[in-house]
Every structure is written in structure tokens, then in C-alpha cells.
Scaffold this active site. Structure first.
Site, short mmCIF file in Angstrom:
data_model
loop_
_atom_site.label_atom_id
_atom_site.label_comp_id
_atom_site.label_asym_id
_atom_site.label_seq_id
_atom_site.Cartn_x
_atom_site.Cartn_y
_atom_site.Cartn_z
N ASP A 227 0.83 -1.20 0.00
CA ASP A 227 0.00 0.00 0.00
C ASP A 227 0.87 1.25 0.00
O ASP A 227 0.59 2.23 -0.71
CB ASP A 227 -0.91 -0.02 1.23
CG ASP A 227 -1.73 1.24 1.37
OD1 ASP A 227 -2.60 1.48 0.52
OD2 ASP A 227 -1.50 2.00 2.34
N GLU B 142 -1.97 -5.23 -3.78
CA GLU B 142 -1.03 -4.51 -2.92
C GLU B 142 0.06 -5.43 -2.40
O GLU B 142 1.24 -5.03 -2.33
CB GLU B 142 -1.78 -3.84 -1.77
CG GLU B 142 -2.68 -2.70 -2.22
CD GLU B 142 -3.45 -2.06 -1.09
OE1 GLU B 142 -3.89 -0.91 -1.26
OE2 GLU B 142 -3.60 -2.70 -0.02
#
Length: 239
Positions: free
Chosen positions: A54, A126
């Protein structure tokens, strides 16, 4: 979704081709694709990788937007960033990579549908970014991100979402609050009404819009606030 087993050599080669990176440590790719429900030992699923991925995605997208939109203000860049790192966008990348064919889960997760399943696909993207970063470094991760996000960043320039959505994302990012809309006045005959609506965001000056429907007036008010705050470029006079 596949059963809880490591990737076959053929599947690994196919996925690495789509990613654009051959993993030196093959276990990293397996871990990135393993949901917590399918783990066999502590640390063998993608949750920690998701945390790192992320941040890597956010950095690379922020840099991409900074370089692509040289005249955009901080507010506009924040709205674009939020859109490009959203679960919806990450899930769309997962679909482009056909990750649903490779994600390893437990039986309970296979029953998920809708937004919860979308979030799983987004999380895996992610974690995959983190695995690429750890295996090949930032430049390799950036190359992967540009491959699948650059076109989306450019297309977003000509395809802004509705003003209320944009204003809500910006106000959440900037002030941590949701815009409030209030109907101040309804005038005109029933067949041709006019609604005057005010939008308020805590800490800044409100804006008003007048239109033939409540929703349209809300959109006008939101648009005026976005333009005033520099989030959207002001429309030419008469448009």
C-alpha cells in the site's frame, strides 16, 4: 480461485510474464497470493505484504501524478491519488492480471461476493506490489505500477466523476469530514421548480447552487466549491 497449493511452473511463468518480473525468491510470489484463510504457518499469508505494498503504491502513484499534472494543486492531486489507489482500481488491476485464478484461500472465503470479494482482490494486488519491491527493488516495482496504472491516471484526467463524489473524497482527505447539503429554498411552479442548495464543509466558506432538481443543485454547489478551492479547473464563462 485455486486450491491452497503452490503455483505450478506453467502458472508461475504466465503470471511472471504479466507482472514483467521473474522472481528470484519464488516463495515471495506464493505468499503474496495466499489469503490468511489458507495459511499453514504464521507469516505465510499476504497481510504484512499488503501493508508494505500500500505504501509503495502510494509513493509511486504520487510521483506519477506529480510529474504528469504539473499545474495541479494539492487538492486535485489528492483526489486523483485516492481514486487510483482505491480498492476499485486495485481490484480492476487484479482482474486485468486474472489474479482470481491464482489467489489461494480457505473454503469460507471462496463464498464471498460483491464488495468483500473486491477487497480481497485489491489486497492481493497490494501484496503483489510489495513482493515485487522486496524481490527486485523500487525501480522494478515502479515499472510494474506504471504498466498498469499510467493509462488509468491519464484517462482519469478526462473522466472526472460527479462533483459530489469528488468533493466528498477531497473533504475527507483534507478535513476528515463529510460535506453537508441543505435545501434553502424551493421556488417556482410545480412544473418548473427551482431548488437553492447550500453545501457546507467545516472550516471553509459554503457555496450555493440553483437548479431544477435538488440533486442538480447539489452538483452545482459542489462544482463551485471544487473550482473555488482549486480542485477542479474553473469552467469557461458561459459553459
Amino acid at each position: 480461485m485455486s486450491k491452497a497449493q503452490t503455483l505450478s511452473a506453467a502458472d508461475r511463468a504466465k503470471l511472471e510474464s504479466l507482472i514483467g518480473h521473474d522472481f528470484a525468491e519464488k516463495e515471495r510470489l506464493d505468499r503474496a497470493l495466499t489469503h490468511a484463510s489458507a495459511r499453514t504457518e504464521k507469516g505465510s499469508n499476504y497481510e504484512r505484504l499488503e501493508f508494505l505494498g500500500d505504501r509503495v503504491l502510494g509513493l509511486c502513484i504520487a510521483e506519477l501524478l506529480f510529474r504528469t499534472f504539473g499545474t495541479a494543486g494539492e487538492g486535485e492531486l489528492s483526489v486523483r491519488l485516492n481514486q487510483l489507489v482505491s480498492a476499485e482500481t486495485c481490484a480492476a488491476v487484479a482482474d486485468e492480471l486474472n489474479l482470481h485464478l491464482y489467489i489461494r484461500t480457505g473454503a469460507d472465503v471462496k463464498k464471498l461476493t460483491g464488495k468483500r470479494m473486491m477487497n480481497v482482490r485489491a489486497d492481493v494486488v497490494e501484496s503483489l506490489i510489495a513482493a515485487i519491491y522486496l524481490d527486485g527493488g523500487l525501480e522494478v516495482a515502479r515499472r510494474f505500477i506504471l504498466r498498469y496504472w499510467q493509462g488509468r491516471a491519464v484517462r482519469a484526467d478526462g473522466a472526472k466523476r460527479d462533483a459530489k463524489t469528488e468533493l466528498q473524497e477531497w473533504s475527507h482527505a483534507k478535513f476528515g469530514v463529510t460535506p453537508l447539503y441543505r435545501v434553502d429554498e424551493r421556488s417556482g411552479p410545480d412544473h418548473d421548480p427551482r431548488f437553492k442548495v447550500t453545501v457546507e464543509v467545516a472550516g471553509i466558506k459554503p457555496e450555493t447552487g440553483v437548479e431544477r432538481s435538488k440533486r442538480a443543485a447539489e452538483q452545482v454547489a459542489a462544482t463551485k466549491m471544487l473550482e473555488r478551492e482549486g480542485i477542479w479547473q474553473q469552467s469557461p464563462a458561459g459553459n
